[in-house]
Design a protein around this motif. Structure first.
Motif, PDB file in Angstrom:
ATOM      1  N   GLU A   1       4.185  67.519  46.796  1.00  0.00           N
ATOM      2  CA  GLU A   1       4.876  68.784  46.737  1.00  0.00           C
ATOM      3  C   GLU A   1       6.007  68.856  46.175  1.00  0.00           C
ATOM      4  O   GLU A   1       6.502  69.971  45.665  1.00  0.00           O
ATOM      5  N   ASP A   2       6.630  67.820  45.663  1.00  0.00           N
ATOM      6  CA  ASP A   2       7.928  67.815  44.881  1.00  0.00           C
ATOM      7  C   ASP A   2       7.722  67.141  43.657  1.00  0.00           C
ATOM      8  O   ASP A   2       8.001  65.737  43.246  1.00  0.00           O
ATOM      9  N   GLU A   3       6.796  67.710  42.634  1.00  0.00           N
ATOM     10  CA  GLU A   3       6.304  66.954  41.386  1.00  0.00           C
ATOM     11  C   GLU A   3       7.526  66.504  40.355  1.00  0.00           C
ATOM     12  O   GLU A   3       7.622  65.481  40.034  1.00  0.00           O
ATOM     13  N   LYS A   4       8.671  67.445  40.435  1.00  0.00           N
ATOM     14  CA  LYS A   4       9.795  66.989  39.745  1.00  0.00           C
ATOM     15  C   LYS A   4      10.381  65.467  40.399  1.00  0.00           C
ATOM     16  O   LYS A   4      10.640  64.646  39.355  1.00  0.00           O
ATOM     17  N   HIS A   5      10.460  65.496  41.413  1.00  0.00           N
ATOM     18  CA  HIS A   5      11.054  64.271  42.047  1.00  0.00           C
ATOM     19  C   HIS A   5       9.974  63.231  41.622  1.00  0.00           C
ATOM     20  O   HIS A   5      10.499  61.821  41.234  1.00  0.00           O
ATOM     21  N   LEU A   6       8.865  63.312  41.761  1.00  0.00           N
ATOM     22  CA  LEU A   6       7.604  62.228  41.596  1.00  0.00           C
ATOM     23  C   LEU A   6       7.846  61.909  40.068  1.00  0.00           C
ATOM     24  O   LEU A   6       7.920  60.295  39.614  1.00  0.00           O
ATOM     25  N   ILE A   7       7.935  62.759  38.992  1.00  0.00           N
ATOM     26  CA  ILE A   7       8.144  62.346  37.672  1.00  0.00           C
ATOM     27  C   ILE A   7       9.547  61.702  37.444  1.00  0.00           C
ATOM     28  O   ILE A   7       9.490  60.874  36.631  1.00  0.00           O
ATOM     29  N   ASP A   8      10.392  62.350  38.026  1.00  0.00           N
ATOM     30  CA  ASP A   8      11.695  61.472  37.903  1.00  0.00           C
ATOM     31  C   ASP A   8      11.461  59.915  38.403  1.00  0.00           C
ATOM     32  O   ASP A   8      12.258  59.175  37.462  1.00  0.00           O
ATOM     33  N   LEU A   9      11.016  59.662  39.437  1.00  0.00           N
ATOM     34  CA  LEU A   9      10.576  58.309  39.713  1.00  0.00           C
ATOM     35  C   LEU A   9       9.871  57.430  38.589  1.00  0.00           C
ATOM     36  O   LEU A   9      10.197  56.433  38.256  1.00  0.00           O
ATOM     37  N   LEU A  10       8.938  58.049  38.104  1.00  0.00           N
ATOM     38  CA  LEU A  10       8.316  57.309  36.762  1.00  0.00           C
ATOM     39  C   LEU A  10       9.199  57.319  35.610  1.00  0.00           C
ATOM     40  O   LEU A  10       9.020  56.189  35.005  1.00  0.00           O
ATOM     41  N   HIS A  11      10.184  58.266  35.400  1.00  0.00           N
ATOM     42  CA  HIS A  11      10.966  58.175  34.434  1.00  0.00           C
ATOM     43  C   HIS A  11      11.769  56.662  34.536  1.00  0.00           C
ATOM     44  O   HIS A  11      12.087  55.970  33.663  1.00  0.00           O
ATOM     45  N   GLU A  12      12.393  56.879  35.718  1.00  0.00           N
ATOM     46  CA  GLU A  12      13.116  55.871  36.155  1.00  0.00           C
ATOM     47  C   GLU A  12      12.582  54.462  35.907  1.00  0.00           C
ATOM     48  O   GLU A  12      13.160  53.268  35.322  1.00  0.00           O
ATOM     49  N   GLY A  13      11.245  54.392  36.308  1.00  0.00           N
ATOM     50  CA  GLY A  13      10.531  53.071  36.211  1.00  0.00           C
ATOM     51  C   GLY A  13      10.335  52.823  34.746  1.00  0.00           C
ATOM     52  O   GLY A  13      10.337  51.436  34.523  1.00  0.00           O
ATOM     53  N   ALA A  14       9.934  53.804  33.943  1.00  0.00           N
ATOM     54  CA  ALA A  14       9.870  53.596  32.532  1.00  0.00           C
ATOM     55  C   ALA A  14      10.878  52.846  31.798  1.00  0.00           C
ATOM     56  O   ALA A  14      10.827  52.145  31.115  1.00  0.00           O
ATOM     57  N   ASP A  15      12.220  53.353  32.263  1.00  0.00           N
ATOM     58  CA  ASP A  15      13.526  53.042  31.625  1.00  0.00           C
ATOM     59  C   ASP A  15      13.763  51.466  31.761  1.00  0.00           C
ATOM     60  O   ASP A  15      14.008  50.573  30.955  1.00  0.00           O
ATOM     61  N   LYS A  16      13.171  50.992  33.083  1.00  0.00           N
ATOM     62  CA  LYS A  16      13.263  49.732  33.519  1.00  0.00           C
ATOM     63  C   LYS A  16      12.232  48.843  32.607  1.00  0.00           C
ATOM     64  O   LYS A  16      12.545  47.757  32.066  1.00  0.00           O
ATOM     65  N   ALA A  17      11.038  49.279  32.672  1.00  0.00           N
ATOM     66  CA  ALA A  17       9.899  48.461  31.998  1.00  0.00           C
ATOM     67  C   ALA A  17      10.109  48.541  30.409  1.00  0.00           C
ATOM     68  O   ALA A  17      10.119  47.462  29.807  1.00  0.00           O
ATOM     69  N   ARG A  18      10.866  49.674  29.982  1.00  0.00           N
ATOM     70  CA  ARG A  18      10.964  49.585  28.520  1.00  0.00           C
ATOM     71  C   ARG A  18      11.810  48.477  28.111  1.00  0.00           C
ATOM     72  O   ARG A  18      11.532  48.025  26.862  1.00  0.00           O
ATOM     73  N   VAL A  19      12.848  48.290  28.670  1.00  0.00           N
ATOM     74  CA  VAL A  19      13.819  47.217  28.189  1.00  0.00           C
ATOM     75  C   VAL A  19      13.010  45.886  28.256  1.00  0.00           C
ATOM     76  O   VAL A  19      13.270  45.220  27.029  1.00  0.00           O
ATOM     77  N   VAL A  20      12.508  45.413  28.970  1.00  0.00           N
ATOM     78  CA  VAL A  20      11.594  44.343  29.084  1.00  0.00           C
ATOM     79  C   VAL A  20      10.362  44.040  27.715  1.00  0.00           C
ATOM     80  O   VAL A  20      10.361  43.288  26.981  1.00  0.00           O
ATOM     81  N   ALA A  21       9.752  45.191  27.774  1.00  0.00           N
ATOM     82  CA  ALA A  21       8.613  45.459  26.791  1.00  0.00           C
ATOM     83  C   ALA A  21       9.112  45.327  25.568  1.00  0.00           C
ATOM     84  O   ALA A  21       8.865  44.880  24.560  1.00  0.00           O
ATOM     85  N   SER A  22      10.277  46.188  25.047  1.00  0.00           N
ATOM     86  CA  SER A  22      10.783  46.300  23.862  1.00  0.00           C
ATOM     87  C   SER A  22      11.095  44.775  23.307  1.00  0.00           C
ATOM     88  O   SER A  22      11.132  44.549  22.301  1.00  0.00           O
ATOM     89  N   SER A  23      11.985  44.068  24.215  1.00  0.00           N
ATOM     90  CA  SER A  23      12.402  42.873  23.901  1.00  0.00           C
ATOM     91  C   SER A  23      11.180  41.935  23.665  1.00  0.00           C
ATOM     92  O   SER A  23      11.265  41.232  22.576  1.00  0.00           O
ATOM     93  N   THR A  24      10.150  42.234  24.351  1.00  0.00           N
ATOM     94  CA  THR A  24       9.031  41.074  24.003  1.00  0.00           C
ATOM     95  C   THR A  24       8.461  41.318  22.602  1.00  0.00           C
ATOM     96  O   THR A  24       8.184  40.679  21.728  1.00  0.00           O
ATOM     97  N   LEU A  25       8.467  42.773  22.288  1.00  0.00           N
ATOM     98  CA  LEU A  25       7.659  43.322  21.053  1.00  0.00           C
ATOM     99  C   LEU A  25       8.560  43.014  19.888  1.00  0.00           C
ATOM    100  O   LEU A  25       7.844  42.400  18.935  1.00  0.00           O
TER     101      LEU A  25
END
Ligand code: TYM
Length: 329
Positions: free
Chosen positions: A294-318
């Motif tokens: 019902e609160d799509e914006k909140h759901l997308i925010d959670l996914l963006h926060e997850g991506a921000d954390k994942a990106r740090v690890v992934a970029s360093s390996t790349l």
């Protein structure tokens, strides 16, 4: 803390096979390990490409992942296409893998055989190399998956070992962690094929977001076997054995005790009991997922926060991979 990574495709509704083969383990592992879980939307492009469909399914899947208990404060939940490093390392894996070894992947053979070789997409063929990238980017120790992913994990290990031998230590060689109890949940209508989002009959697939009535109906009309004894025997009684696995995995009652409980009672009573266990188990999950949607914006925010954390690890390996390959910075 061990690093754990696993992913799921947004190709359709989450079903009981995904739940018991993977998600239960994702949730139980989140407080013991450093966990990363991806919704692999780029993988889903190998089978679906109607505009908007994958996006909708990604949000529904995210809602279910949080509803089954993944806690965004401890688990890093991300969408694959938010992190370009997946495609970038995927290409490097394609350049490392042999055509012969990719041709031996049984999932590719099965899926391309279903639709005919001429309609199979190149992405379906290179899919396991993108999966290897998903895993290796996060330097995962363990990859919890269902039995059907075993061969892809083996390929990932081979590619990591090969890369390290040629270019120097770059990737951790991950171990698959195949859940025993729910490692393979079968289709209710065809109890010798795995329960799958791409299954021919929706009647054989128990979806977490289906209504209680729909799931009860599916269980009551599940294919059973000759005889009337409720007994675990995968060869002679695949239908009843699958229902016993489902009941036991969700209720926590051992299969031996279930056999005793239903001794002399017949299939009808047993199916009624399985339906009740499944429906009651799914009820709070479904309610929670509907609330999150019902609160799509909140759901997308959670996914963006997850991506921000994942990106740090992934970029360093790349970056380290490019460096070890000797590419110009
Ligand atoms: P996917 O999206 O088909 O399934 C997600 C998880 O659910 C498990 N599973 C099952 N387990 C038991 N019985 C079943 N009937 C059943 N059906 C599905 C799968 O084993 C999986 O653990 N290629 C992967 C997605 C992927 C991935 C990755 C997984 C892409 N990159 C990196 C791990 C790590 C797949 O198609 O899963």
């Amino acid at each position: 803390m061990a690093r754990v990574l696993s992913c799921i495709q947004p190709t359709g509704p989450v079903h009981l096979g995904n739940y018991l083969g993977a998600l239960v383990n994702w949730v139980s592992g989140q407080n013991r390990n450093d966990v990363f879980h991806g919704i692999v939307d780029l993988h889903a492009l190998t089978v679906t490409d109607k505009p908007g469909v994958i996006g909708d399914q990604t949000l529904q899947l995210a809602a279910v992942l949080f509803a089954v208990g993944l806690d965004p404060k401890v688990a890093t939940v991300f969408v694959q296409s938010h992190i370009p490093a997946h495609s970038q390392l995927g290409w490097i894996m394609e350049c490392l893998a042999g055509f012969g070894e990719a041709s031996r992947m049984t999932q590719f053979k099965d899926k391309s055989a279903k639709g005919g070789a001429d309609t199979a997409r190149v992405g379906l063929f290179t899919y396991p190399m993108l999966q290897a990238a998903d895993i290796l980017l996060y330097q995962a120790h363990y990859v919890p998956v269902g039995e059907d992913q075993r061969q892809h994990i083996e390929l990932t290990r081979d590619l990591a070992t090969r890369f390290n031998a040629r270019f120097g230590e770059t990737f951790r060689v991950p171990e698959g962690h195949i859940l025993k109890a729910g490692a393979k949940i079968y289709d209710l209508q065809e109890p010798t094929s795995k329960m799958s989002k791409s299954s021919g009959s929706a009647a054989g697939v128990l979806e977490l977001m289906d209504t209680p009535e729909a799931n009860t109906k599916k269980i009551k009309s599940a294919a059973t076997d000759a005889g009337r004894e409720v007994k675990f025997d995968e060869k002679e009684k695949p239908g009843i054995s699958n229902l016993l696995t489902i009941h036991s995995s969700l209720s926590g009652t051992s299969i031996a005790n279930l056999e005793k409980e239903f001794d002399g009672k017949g299939y009808g009573d047993f199916k009624g009991a399985v339906a009740e266990v499944v429906v009651e188990y799914f009820r709070p999950i479904r309610a929670q997922a509907l609330e999150l949607l019902e609160d799509e914006k909140h759901l997308i925010d959670l996914l963006h926060e997850g991506a921000d954390k994942a990106r740090v690890v992934a970029s360093s390996t790349l970056q380290n991979t490019y460096k070890n390959l000797g590419l110009v910075k």
